[in-house]
Design an enzyme around this catalytic site. Structure first.
Site, mmCIF file in Angstrom:
data_model
loop_
_atom_site.group_PDB
_atom_site.id
_atom_site.type_symbol
_atom_site.label_atom_id
_atom_site.label_comp_id
_atom_site.label_asym_id
_atom_site.label_seq_id
_atom_site.Cartn_x
_atom_site.Cartn_y
_atom_site.Cartn_z
ATOM 1 N N PHE A 104 0.817 -1.218 0.000
ATOM 2 C CA PHE A 104 0.000 0.000 0.000
ATOM 3 C C PHE A 104 0.851 1.269 0.000
ATOM 4 C CE2 PHE A 104 0.925 -0.196 4.491
ATOM 5 C CZ PHE A 104 0.816 1.103 4.968
ATOM 6 N N LYS A 105 2.127 1.156 0.373
ATOM 7 C CA LYS A 105 2.994 2.336 0.408
ATOM 8 C C LYS A 105 3.160 2.951 -0.985
ATOM 9 C CE LYS A 105 3.737 1.490 4.768
ATOM 10 N NZ LYS A 105 4.988 1.183 5.428
ATOM 11 N N ASP A 106 2.908 2.162 -2.031
ATOM 12 C CA ASP A 106 3.034 2.682 -3.396
ATOM 13 C C ASP A 106 2.074 3.841 -3.657
ATOM 14 O OD1 ASP A 106 5.045 0.932 -4.396
ATOM 15 O OD2 ASP A 106 3.554 -0.656 -4.564
ATOM 16 N N THR A 139 7.924 0.494 3.188
ATOM 17 C CA THR A 139 8.222 1.892 2.863
ATOM 18 C C THR A 139 9.526 2.008 2.088
ATOM 19 O OG1 THR A 139 6.998 2.832 4.725
ATOM 20 C CG2 THR A 139 8.794 4.153 3.839
#
Length: 764
Positions: A104-106, A139
């Site tokens: 989800f950090k993308d 991250t």
């Protein structure tokens, strides 16, 4: 919209300034001065990028609106399929792992680099930015990808040696960008994050960096530019549920979020404050359940021993973004007091109500059981972090709840396989293949590629060495990267070439060692090209020192000499402070090289057609079809250019010349279209290959092997000895077939899949 520090509410700066700074000088985190309202009911049918534009425009009010939309669309173009996807099983799963690093950090880290670059440019900031980031796994790689070779921005990532999965580690350590460094530290994530925060608040270090025209910023969720983009997918999920008729307009829903650093769920809190109908935000913790205890008792106690779990991105005891929530629930003076207590004794109490939140945690056994149960009952494969959230949804009996699925199960394949009761291999890529076999779930494209990537970073230090590493990294010279090239493509003799993702790179600095510089001028092509560029402009040569890192084999027809020439020219442009005009660089390089078909794609990237006439170079760049992929067959045999030139005839008959001209016309169009049948014919040549192929040992056997495979065609790269093989994009067998057959020959051969480089040479 202005942004305040959580430790000084009187400080007010713009969004651009907040993104550039990352963290406030007083140690506080930036927060918006208010929460703008957004009515999702009026925006239910927007595509993701348009929704992001509308929401982010409410916060980034000092960004040009048209430019912001361009940034958003450019950033999310890197996602593999859908940007965000809601899967409807027994529960609702918001899949946030379809970006480049499968986490989800993308969502934020594909966007932050472009926001930061725009902010710097528009504020007139010329200094180099050094992104300093601690990571518990996801991250780090997302930041490395986001800032990949970004001009005037370097990035240093720290991760705990034993605190990430094998795939997370390989993702980070194989990053090949020129502006990156990855270091593992002996310790846990909290050690890394504390060291980063200490450096941000250390004026002595910041002054040393300032002397080098370098300033610090962050890609962690302490940067408000990381947090704001995550608000969008909460609204997107709600719209998706309404449009799929799973809920009615105005219905309230809950979100269950696996969290460690509290950033993802805080974005949900911001969405709620903006008007999204949210019933509850459910905090899902693993065995490191400091957040669960805090929200249940008001006591935050980080004096625990960190437990290593199968959900490593949540193995955190100090949740940085909680500071923002404390500010929204109290004041800057309270935050200063509580953060001082946390810094001094790693414990504080906070008496306030959090009616918006529920919480729970899952231990290791519960996490594993949930992975197995979800796959068994719902035929749905989830990773350990998502399983933590799923367990809590089941335990609390929640309805109308969206579970944030934050990472692909393939990033944690050994843990997932073990949870399913399957045998686990020591080879993580065997686990990935077997997980695919039993689940049928698509393996993300970038994880597929990871197996063949080599380790670039192999640095391990103690946490007290971080400061020295930061200063050392900031002291590097300018860096240049030039891609390999494959020229003389088929009938495109001395005119047609393409750039490949294999690079020669060099760092350079001005030098006072005139003797060493003059010695290198005698026989080093980089130094010669550098000096000749000064002579071209009739300027006095300034000595420099080059440190070359060569990944391109010499004398193999892959443009190694062209890369050296271009490195020298670009370094000279940099030292002379000349504008990097690619056509001007090409003109000088082609004059030195004698022909443009290697230097042209190396400078411009992609495929190029180029000619020299009256000392001018003319070039056209074109895009090769994605229906084609390339294999480089590299013999352990040097074929220098002089030898390759000598075997060519002094003149050609008219028929051979016409043959090549007609085939070249078809070849260019066929490379663009990807038509395999046309390529098979168009790649034939009568100008150089019939003469040069004879110089390569075992060439008849090699060509027979290629012809027996399903390859489309092949050609001699440059003057040889590399043979480039064209395959159909979906050809899964030819590479292995050729590799096995080559083992039966007496020579040594490398067989390397190579993608086309579209960027060309660059300097950072």
């Amino acid at each position: 919209m202005k942004f305040l520090s959580t430790r000084n509410s009187k400080l007010k700066i713009s969004a651009r300034e907040a993104i550039v700074k990352g963290i406030s000088d007083d140690g506080g985190l930036f927060v918006p001065e208010s929460f703008p309202r957004f009515n999702i009911m009026e925006n239910l049918n927007l595509k993701y990028t348009d929704l992001a534009h509308k929401i982010l425009s409410l916060y980034l009010t000092d960004f040009d609106s048209k430019k912001l939309l361009e940034i958003i669309e450019k950033s999310y173009a890197s996602f593999e399929d859908e940007i965000a996807k809601v899967s409807y099983k027994k529960d609702f799963y918001l899949e946030l792992y379809h970006g480049k690093t499968s986490a989800f950090k993308d969502f934020a880290l594909c966007l932050l680099p472009n926001l930061l670059s725009y902010a710097k440019e528009s504020l007139g900031i010329k200094e180099k930015t050094l992104i300093l980031t601690a990571t518990s796994g996801d991250t780090g790689k997302a930041a490395l990808e986001g800032f990949y070779n970004t001009e005037n921005i370097d990035i240093l990532v720290l991760y705990p040696t034993e605190g990430v999965s094998a795939i997370q580690k390989k993702q980070m350590d194989s990053t090949d960008s020129l502006n990156s460094k990855v270091i593992s530290i002996a310790g846990n994530f909290d050690d890394a994050q504390s060291a980063v925060k200490k450096i941000f608040n250390d004026n002595k270090i910041k002054n040393k960096l300032s002397e080098k025209n370098v300033y610090l910023s962050s890609a962690n969720s302490i940067n408000i530019g990381r947090l704001l983009p995550q608000i969008v997918y909460y609204f997107y999920a709600y719209a998706n549920l309404v449009n799929s008729k799973k809920i009615s307009v105005g219905d309230k829903i809950s979100f269950c979020v696996p969290t460690g650093n509290f950033g993802d769920i805080l974005a949900g809190y911001y969405a709620k404050e903006m008007g999204l109908p949210i019933e509850k935000l459910v905090i899902a913790s693993n065995s490191n359940n400091v957040l669960t205890e805090f929200f249940m008792s008001g006591l935050y106690d980080a004096n625990k021993k960190l437990k290593k779990t199968i959900s490593p991105s949540m193995d955190i005891l100090v949740s940085s973004n909680l500071e923002r929530l404390l500010y929204h629930k109290s004041s800057d003076s309270v935050v200063r007091e509580k953060m001082k207590e946390l810094s001094d004794s790693r414990i504080f109490t906070f008496e306030n109500e959090f009616p918006e939140f529920l919480c729970g945690y899952a231990d290791e056994e519960e996490t594993k059981n949930t992975i197995a149960k979800t796959f068994r009952e719902e035929n749905y494969l989830i990773d350990p972090h998502t399983a933590v959230a799923k367990h809590i949804v089941d335990e609390l009996g929640l309805k109308n709840t969206v579970i944030l699925s934050t990472a692909s199960p393939y990033k944690f394949s050994s843990s997932v396989l073990s949870s399913l009761g399957e045998k686990v291999s020591q080879d993580e890529f065997e686990n990935i293949d077997y997980l695919y076999k039993i689940s049928g779930v698509k393996i993300p494209r970038e994880i597929k590629k990871l197996k063949s990537k080599k380790i670039i970073h192999d640095n391990k230090i103690n946490k007290d060495e971080i400061e020295d590493e930061v200063l050392k990294f900031a002291n590097r010279g300018m860096r240049i990267a030039v891609p390999a090239t494959s020229a003389n493509i088929g009938p495109g003799f001395d005119s047609l070439g393409l750039a490949l993702k294999l690079y020669n790179t060099s760092e350079f600095k001005e030098s006072k060692d005139l003797k060493a510089f003059e010695e290198n001028l005698k026989d080093n092509l980089i130094y010669k090209a550098y000096a000749q560029t000064f002579e071209f402009y009739r300027e006095k040569v300034i000595p420099v020192d080059f440190k070359l890192k060569s990944d391109i084999p010499m004398s193999r027809g892959l443009g190694s000499s062209a890369t050296c020439i271009i490195i020298g020219i670009m370094a000279a442009f940099s030292v002379m402070n000349k504008k990097f005009d690619k056509k001007e660089i090409l003109k000088i390089a082609a004059k030195m090289e004698g022909h443009p078909d290697n230097v042209s794609p190396a400078i411009f990237g992609g495929a190029t057609a180029s000619i020299i006439e009256d000392e001018e170079v003319y070039v056209e760049k074109f895009k090769v079809s994605e229906k084609i992929k390339f294999l480089a067959l590299i013999p352990d045999f040097n074929l220098n250019t002089e030898m390759a030139r000598e075997v060519l005839p002094k003149s050609y008959n008219r028929g051979d010349v016409v043959f090549n001209i007609s085939h070249l016309s078809l070849l260019v169009l066929s490379l663009i279209s990807g038509d395999a049948n046309n390529l098979k014919v168009a790649l034939k040549d009568k100008i150089h290959e019939p003469y040069r192929f004879k110089l390569i040992p075992e060439i008849n056997e090699i060509e027979k092997i290629i012809d027996e495979s399903s390859a489309i065609a092949h050609y001699l790269s440059g003057s040889g000895s590399t043979i480039m093989i064209l395959l159909r994009e979906n050809d899964k067998n030819s590479e292995e077939f050729i590799r096995e057959k080559l083992k039966n020959l007496s020579g040594e051969y490398q067989l390397i899949p190579l993608e086309i480089d579209d960027k060309g040479s660059f300097i950072i």
